[in-house]
Design a protein around this motif. Structure first.
Motif, PDB file in Angstrom:
ATOM      1  N   VAL A 213       0.850  -1.188   0.000  1.00  0.00           N
ATOM      2  CA  VAL A 213       0.000   0.000   0.000  1.00  0.00           C
ATOM      3  C   VAL A 213       0.888   1.242   0.000  1.00  0.00           C
ATOM      4  N   ASP A 214       0.331   2.365  -0.438  1.00  0.00           N
ATOM      5  CA  ASP A 214       1.125   3.589  -0.543  1.00  0.00           C
ATOM      6  C   ASP A 214       1.091   4.422   0.731  1.00  0.00           C
ATOM      7  N   PHE A 215      -0.007   4.322   1.483  1.00  0.00           N
ATOM      8  CA  PHE A 215      -0.092   5.084   2.741  1.00  0.00           C
ATOM      9  C   PHE A 215      -1.135   4.431   3.644  1.00  0.00           C
ATOM     10  N   VAL A 216      -1.062   4.772   4.926  1.00  0.00           N
ATOM     11  CA  VAL A 216      -2.062   4.246   5.863  1.00  0.00           C
ATOM     12  C   VAL A 216      -2.872   5.404   6.438  1.00  0.00           C
ATOM     13  N   LEU A 217      -4.091   5.072   6.842  1.00  0.00           N
ATOM     14  CA  LEU A 217      -4.954   6.062   7.487  1.00  0.00           C
ATOM     15  C   LEU A 217      -5.185   5.633   8.925  1.00  0.00           C
ATOM     16  N   LEU A 218      -5.147   6.598   9.819  1.00  0.00           N
ATOM     17  CA  LEU A 218      -5.297   6.306  11.238  1.00  0.00           C
ATOM     18  C   LEU A 218      -6.653   6.798  11.724  1.00  0.00           C
ATOM     19  N   GLY A 219      -7.363   5.967  12.458  1.00  0.00           N
ATOM     20  CA  GLY A 219      -8.603   6.383  13.097  1.00  0.00           C
ATOM     21  C   GLY A 219      -8.342   6.578  14.576  1.00  0.00           C
ATOM     22  N   ARG A 220      -8.576   5.497  15.341  1.00  0.00           N
ATOM     23  CA  ARG A 220      -8.472   5.616  16.799  1.00  0.00           C
ATOM     24  C   ARG A 220      -7.079   6.000  17.276  1.00  0.00           C
ATOM     25  N   ALA A 221      -6.043   5.520  16.581  1.00  0.00           N
ATOM     26  CA  ALA A 221      -4.684   5.841  17.039  1.00  0.00           C
ATOM     27  C   ALA A 221      -4.417   7.344  16.970  1.00  0.00           C
ATOM     28  N   ALA A 222      -5.042   8.016  15.977  1.00  0.00           N
ATOM     29  CA  ALA A 222      -4.821   9.459  15.849  1.00  0.00           C
ATOM     30  C   ALA A 222      -5.666  10.248  16.845  1.00  0.00           C
ATOM     31  N   ILE A 223      -6.752   9.602  17.336  1.00  0.00           N
ATOM     32  CA  ILE A 223      -7.536  10.249  18.393  1.00  0.00           C
ATOM     33  C   ILE A 223      -6.798  10.100  19.726  1.00  0.00           C
ATOM     34  N   LEU A 224      -6.205   8.928  19.921  1.00  0.00           N
ATOM     35  CA  LEU A 224      -5.486   8.675  21.181  1.00  0.00           C
ATOM     36  C   LEU A 224      -4.167   9.432  21.253  1.00  0.00           C
ATOM     37  N   TYR A 249      -7.831  11.679  29.793  1.00  0.00           N
ATOM     38  CA  TYR A 249      -6.768  11.361  28.832  1.00  0.00           C
ATOM     39  C   TYR A 249      -7.102  12.000  27.480  1.00  0.00           C
ATOM     40  N   LEU A 250      -8.377  11.830  27.045  1.00  0.00           N
ATOM     41  CA  LEU A 250      -8.772  12.351  25.724  1.00  0.00           C
ATOM     42  C   LEU A 250      -8.781  13.882  25.717  1.00  0.00           C
ATOM     43  N   ARG A 251      -9.198  14.488  26.844  1.00  0.00           N
ATOM     44  CA  ARG A 251      -9.137  15.958  26.941  1.00  0.00           C
ATOM     45  C   ARG A 251      -7.706  16.430  26.727  1.00  0.00           C
ATOM     46  N   ALA A 252      -6.773  15.704  27.310  1.00  0.00           N
ATOM     47  CA  ALA A 252      -5.352  16.097  27.188  1.00  0.00           C
ATOM     48  C   ALA A 252      -4.865  15.970  25.749  1.00  0.00           C
ATOM     49  N   GLN A 253      -5.567  15.145  24.933  1.00  0.00           N
ATOM     50  CA  GLN A 253      -5.202  15.021  23.512  1.00  0.00           C
ATOM     51  C   GLN A 253      -5.902  16.076  22.663  1.00  0.00           C
ATOM     52  N   GLY A 254      -6.688  16.934  23.323  1.00  0.00           N
ATOM     53  CA  GLY A 254      -7.309  18.045  22.609  1.00  0.00           C
ATOM     54  C   GLY A 254      -8.750  17.814  22.190  1.00  0.00           C
ATOM     55  N   LEU A 255      -9.394  16.738  22.666  1.00  0.00           N
ATOM     56  CA  LEU A 255     -10.790  16.521  22.283  1.00  0.00           C
ATOM     57  C   LEU A 255     -11.695  17.493  23.034  1.00  0.00           C
ATOM     58  N   GLY A 256     -12.653  18.067  22.313  1.00  0.00           N
ATOM     59  CA  GLY A 256     -13.633  18.958  22.931  1.00  0.00           C
ATOM     60  C   GLY A 256     -14.708  18.152  23.635  1.00  0.00           C
ATOM     61  N   GLU A 257     -15.557  18.859  24.414  1.00  0.00           N
ATOM     62  CA  GLU A 257     -16.559  18.163  25.234  1.00  0.00           C
ATOM     63  C   GLU A 257     -17.587  17.417  24.364  1.00  0.00           C
ATOM     64  N   ASP A 258     -18.000  17.997  23.219  1.00  0.00           N
ATOM     65  CA  ASP A 258     -18.982  17.313  22.362  1.00  0.00           C
ATOM     66  C   ASP A 258     -18.399  16.015  21.807  1.00  0.00           C
TER      67      ASP A 258
END
Ligand SMILES: Cc1cc2nc3c(=O)[nH]c(=O)nc-3n(C[C@H](O)[C@H](O)[C@H](O)COP(=O)(O)O)c2cc1C
Length: 265
Positions: A213-224, A249-258
């Protein structure tokens, strides 16, 4: 990673969604619609004219993204959203030109990507996300559509969302080799192939690259890890932190409250 990522290589792409029958009436304030009437969700059949309008809506959304300064769009044709509803022989029982054989069921996808290509600037990046399983989809058909899109040069990137890049196909006839291999062996031409699904470490990303493959896409790993690519470049052993994690933990990664509420679901 096989190649170092430089800031100048990055482009901003926005994803174009339409949930179709997966949009709850309570949320959208009207009866949901889809290729053919669906009892379970209460969705109604789109008229032939409305399907033409749907194609035009996707193209106009791409033009708005272009006007807003994005480098490209990714058309969401995966995860049981409306374009995969059209592809699915179980969900799409139409008798007009948007149903029937695979050419009919994939017509909306080709009309949308070709329309975006024709009506946005020549170097506008056009990509599509497809998934090959669930929602009545058939692996052989999704593969044929992917090959057709690549052969026509209608897309720059194909993003295959597999949910697990290391799994075998669900369909018995295709077992015995990895699901991913059914897409790496297509004739890609100049089109780049990306994959998503449980890529959560440098090791798993490299395993995908090694499979072609040419590239990978991150879902949960990029949220964490909001800075996963940077950490990955500096550490070949980097892997995503195990789940579950706390809201703090997620707040510290920059996730908003919604987004935290969404994640808790
Ligand atoms: C919170 C969340 C939101 C997501 N939203 C989208 C989305 O808007 N569009 C999309 O194509 N996929 C979406 N996905 C799916 C991911 O892009 C990805 O394909 C999937 O999570 C599997 O990859 P992963 O194992 O790296 O998470 C979402 C996933 C999560 C966990």
């Amino acid at each position: 990673m096989a190649a170092a990522i430089k800031a100048k290589d990055s482009i901003a792409v926005v994803q174009l969604h339409h949930a179709g029958m997966r949009a709850p009436a309570a949320l959208i304030g009207e009866q949901p619609h889809c290729p053919s009437t669906d009892e379970e969700t209460g969705a109604r059949t789109l008229s032939t004219g409305e399907v033409g309008a749907l194609v035009e809506d996707f193209i106009l959304a791409a033009k708005r993204a272009e006007a807003a300064g994005f480098d490209g769009v990714e058309v969401h044709g995966a995860h049981g959203y409306i374009l995969s509803q059209f592809l699915s022989p179980e969900i799409n029982r139409r008798e007009d030109e948007y149903g029937g054989d695979l050419a009919g069921r994939s017509r909306v996808i080709f009309d949308i990507v070709n329309g975006i290509r024709a009506r946005c600037k020549p170097d506008f990046n056009v990509s599509i996300r497809l998934s090959p399983e669930r929602f009545g989809l058939r692996l052989a058909e999704v593969r044929e559509v992917a090959q057709g899109l690549m052969a026509e040069g209608a897309i720059d990137f194909l993003d295959m969302s597999l949910w697990d890049v290391f799994k075998e196909p669900v369909e018995e006839d295709f077992k015995g080799r990895g699901l991913l291999s059914y897409f790496t062996d297509l004739d890609r031409g100049d089109v780049k192939l990306g994959v998503a699904g449980k890529v959560n470490s440098v090791r798993s990303a490299n395993q995908c690259l090694d499979q072609g493959v040419d590239f990978v896409l991150l879902g949960r790993a990029a949220i964490l890890h909001h800075d996963f690519p940077l950490q990955a470049m500096g550490n070949p052993d980097f892997q995503s932190t195990p789940l579950p994690v706390s809201a703090d933990y997620l707040r510290a990664q920059g996730l908003g409250e919604d987004f935290l509420v969404y994640m808790s679901n």
